[in-house]
Design a protein around this motif. Structure first.
Motif, PDB file in Angstrom:
ATOM      1  N   VAL A 188      44.707  35.056  29.514  1.00 52.40           N
ATOM      2  CA  VAL A 188      44.797  36.439  30.027  1.00 52.40           C
ATOM      3  C   VAL A 188      43.747  36.583  31.119  1.00 52.40           C
ATOM      4  O   VAL A 188      42.553  36.449  30.871  1.00 52.40           O
ATOM      5  CB  VAL A 188      44.553  37.484  28.914  1.00 52.40           C
ATOM      6  CG1 VAL A 188      44.643  38.902  29.483  1.00 52.40           C
ATOM      7  CG2 VAL A 188      45.545  37.305  27.774  1.00 52.40           C
ATOM      8  N   ASN A 189      44.245  36.835  32.327  1.00 51.32           N
ATOM      9  CA  ASN A 189      43.373  36.897  33.496  1.00 51.32           C
ATOM     10  C   ASN A 189      43.424  38.310  34.076  1.00 51.32           C
ATOM     11  O   ASN A 189      44.494  38.804  34.370  1.00 51.32           O
ATOM     12  CB  ASN A 189      43.940  35.895  34.518  1.00 51.32           C
ATOM     13  CG  ASN A 189      42.886  35.395  35.433  1.00 51.32           C
ATOM     14  OD1 ASN A 189      41.862  36.062  35.621  1.00 51.32           O
ATOM     15  ND2 ASN A 189      43.120  34.243  36.030  1.00 51.32           N
ATOM     16  N   ASP A 190      42.269  38.959  34.204  1.00 47.09           N
ATOM     17  CA  ASP A 190      42.307  40.312  34.787  1.00 47.09           C
ATOM     18  C   ASP A 190      41.459  40.410  36.038  1.00 47.09           C
ATOM     19  O   ASP A 190      40.629  39.535  36.319  1.00 47.09           O
ATOM     20  CB  ASP A 190      41.900  41.370  33.741  1.00 47.09           C
ATOM     21  CG  ASP A 190      40.451  41.265  33.295  1.00 47.09           C
ATOM     22  OD1 ASP A 190      39.563  41.212  34.152  1.00 47.09           O
ATOM     23  OD2 ASP A 190      40.209  41.251  32.061  1.00 47.09           O
ATOM     24  N   GLY A 234      34.559  42.526  34.840  1.00 42.73           N
ATOM     25  CA  GLY A 234      33.844  41.268  34.585  1.00 42.73           C
ATOM     26  C   GLY A 234      32.742  41.426  33.548  1.00 42.73           C
ATOM     27  O   GLY A 234      32.417  42.541  33.119  1.00 42.73           O
ATOM     28  N   ILE A 235      32.182  40.292  33.141  1.00 47.36           N
ATOM     29  CA  ILE A 235      31.121  40.286  32.126  1.00 47.36           C
ATOM     30  C   ILE A 235      29.975  39.440  32.672  1.00 47.36           C
ATOM     31  O   ILE A 235      30.208  38.339  33.186  1.00 47.36           O
ATOM     32  CB  ILE A 235      31.620  39.658  30.797  1.00 47.36           C
ATOM     33  CG1 ILE A 235      32.926  40.323  30.334  1.00 47.36           C
ATOM     34  CG2 ILE A 235      30.553  39.751  29.708  1.00 47.36           C
ATOM     35  CD1 ILE A 235      33.621  39.598  29.187  1.00 47.36           C
ATOM     36  N   VAL A 257      31.223  39.192  37.453  1.00 45.14           N
ATOM     37  CA  VAL A 257      31.056  40.639  37.544  1.00 45.14           C
ATOM     38  C   VAL A 257      31.710  41.169  38.818  1.00 45.14           C
ATOM     39  O   VAL A 257      31.521  40.620  39.900  1.00 45.14           O
ATOM     40  CB  VAL A 257      29.556  41.015  37.483  1.00 45.14           C
ATOM     41  CG1 VAL A 257      29.341  42.503  37.731  1.00 45.14           C
ATOM     42  CG2 VAL A 257      28.982  40.612  36.137  1.00 45.14           C
ATOM     43  N   GLY A 258      32.513  42.203  38.633  1.00 47.60           N
ATOM     44  CA  GLY A 258      33.185  42.835  39.778  1.00 47.60           C
ATOM     45  C   GLY A 258      34.447  42.127  40.223  1.00 47.60           C
ATOM     46  O   GLY A 258      35.196  42.646  41.051  1.00 47.60           O
ATOM     47  N   LYS A 259      34.702  40.952  39.685  1.00 45.76           N
ATOM     48  CA  LYS A 259      35.887  40.178  40.108  1.00 45.76           C
ATOM     49  C   LYS A 259      36.952  40.130  39.009  1.00 45.76           C
ATOM     50  O   LYS A 259      38.130  40.322  39.264  1.00 45.76           O
ATOM     51  CB  LYS A 259      35.473  38.743  40.446  1.00 45.76           C
ATOM     52  CG  LYS A 259      34.767  38.649  41.782  1.00 45.76           C
ATOM     53  CD  LYS A 259      35.512  37.671  42.681  1.00 45.76           C
ATOM     54  CE  LYS A 259      35.077  37.756  44.115  1.00 45.76           C
ATOM     55  NZ  LYS A 259      34.404  36.545  44.557  1.00 45.76           N
ATOM     56  N   GLY A 260      36.509  39.819  37.798  1.00 47.41           N
ATOM     57  CA  GLY A 260      37.478  39.743  36.715  1.00 47.41           C
ATOM     58  C   GLY A 260      37.098  38.760  35.625  1.00 47.41           C
ATOM     59  O   GLY A 260      36.056  38.088  35.712  1.00 47.41           O
TER      60      GLY A 260
END
Ligand code: ADP
Length: 260
Positions: free
Chosen positions: A187-189, A193-194, A244-247
C-alpha cells in the motif's frame, strides 16, 4: 547473580570453585514496564471519551437540551465519543484474542486481488470525501494460503490509514506482486509520511505520531499493532518505507507455501 561455593566431598572440605548463575532481568523488567504502560494507556484512552460523554450529558440535563442547536451539537459529540469507545473496545478485544497463543487462523486459498477489490469498495466513500483515488495493480496471481477475514482486516487497516494520513487529492496505489517464492501486498500513499526515527515505533500499541490527528480521525493507535500480529500469524513480514511530506509504503511479504 547467585554464587554458590563448590566444596569437594570427602575428607577435608576444600573450596574448589564457585558457580555463578546469571539471570538477565532486563528483558523481564522491560516486559513488566510494557505491561504497566499498556494498562495506563488503556485506562487513559477509555477515560477520555467517558469523561466527555458524562460532561456533555450533564450539561444537557442542566438545561442545554432546551436550545435545539446546542442540543444537536452536544448529542453529535456524545455519539462520536461513543463510537470511539466502541472501536477502542473492539480493537482491544481483537488484540487480546490475537495475542493469545490459542489464536487460530482459518486457512483457505485466498485471492488477494479479489479481497482488495472488496476492501476498495468498502473504503471508497471515505476516500471520496477527501478526493483520494484508490488504484489496484496486479502483477502475478496473488493467490496465497491464509485466513481471508484476517487478511481483509490487515488490508482495511493499512488502506484506511493511507486515506487518514493523506491530504486531499492524494493517490493510493495497492499492488499485488510476486517474486521468487513470495507474494507481496503493498500500500503506497502520497501522504504526510513518517519520520525515520518514528518508523520502528508505529507498530507499538497506542503509539501515534500525531495524537490529535489520529484521535480526530477515529484512530485508536492499535491498528498497526493488530496488523503486525496478524501478518506474523501468517508467517509473513511487514516493512515500512517513508519520506516526510512525500508518502509511505507498507509492504507485506507472504510466503507462497504457507507453513500452517
Ligand atoms: P491509528 O489508529 O492512530 O491510526 P495505527 O496503529 O494504525 O494507529 O498507526 C499508528 C501511527 O502510525 C498513526 O497514529 C500514524 O501516526 C502513523 N501512520 C500509520 N499509517 C500511516 C501512513 N500511511 N502515513 C503516515 N503515518 C501513518
Amino acid at each position: 547473580v547467585y554464587g554458590a561455593p563448590i566444596i569437594s566431598s570427602g575428607g577435608k572440605e576444600r573450596l574448589k570453585g564457585i558457580v555463578l548463575v546469571f539471570h538477565d532481568i532486563t528483558e523481564l523488567k522491560r516486559l513488566e514496564q510494557m505491561r504497566k504502560d499498556f494498562v495506563a494507556n488503556v485506562s487513559h484512552e477509555l477515560k477520555t471519551p467517558v469523561t466527555s460523554v458524562k460532561g456533555f450529558t450533564e450539561t444537557l440535563l442542566d438545561g442545554a437540551a432546551e436550545d435545539e442547536v446546542l442540543r444537536n451539537r452536544f448529542l453529535k459529540i456524545i455519539w462520536d465519543e461513543s463510537e470511539r469507545l466502541q472501536s477502542l473496545i473492539q480493537d482491544l478485544l481483537d488484540l487480546s484474542k490475537i495475542e493469545q497463543s490459542q489464536f487460530q487462523l482459518n486457512w483457505h486459498r485466498v485471492d488477494l486481488s479479489m479481497l482488495t477489490d472488496d476492501v476498495i469498495v468498502m473504503l471508497t466513500s471515505k476516500a471520496e470525501e477527501k478526493e483520494i483515488t484508490l488504484t489496484k495493480r496486479k502483477e502475478g496471481s496473488g493467490i496465497i494460503e491464509g485466513d481471508p477475514l484476517r487478511i481483509k482486516q490487515i488490508m482495511i487497516n493499512l488502506i484506511s490509514n493511507a486515506i487518514t494520513y493523506s491530504p486531499k487529492g492524494g493517490k493510493i496505489t495497492i499492488t499485488i506482486s510476486e517474486e521468487n517464492e513470495k507474494t507481496f501486498f503493498t500500500v503506497n500513499d502520497t501522504g504526510i509520511g513518517i519520520k525515520k526515527e518514528e518508523i520502528p515505533r508505529v507498530f507499538e500499541r497506542f503509539y501515534r505520531v500525531d495524537r490529535a490527528r489520529s484521535r480526530n480521525s477515529g484512530g485508536t493507535g492499535l491498528g498497526l499493532a493488530i496488523v503486525k500480529h496478524l501478518v506474523e500469524a501468517h508467517h509473513g513480514d511487514i516493512t515500512v518505507e517513508s519520506e516526510v511530506g512525500k508518502g509511505t509504503k507498507f509492504t507485506i511479504g507472504f510466503n507462497k507455501e504457507q507453513l500452517k
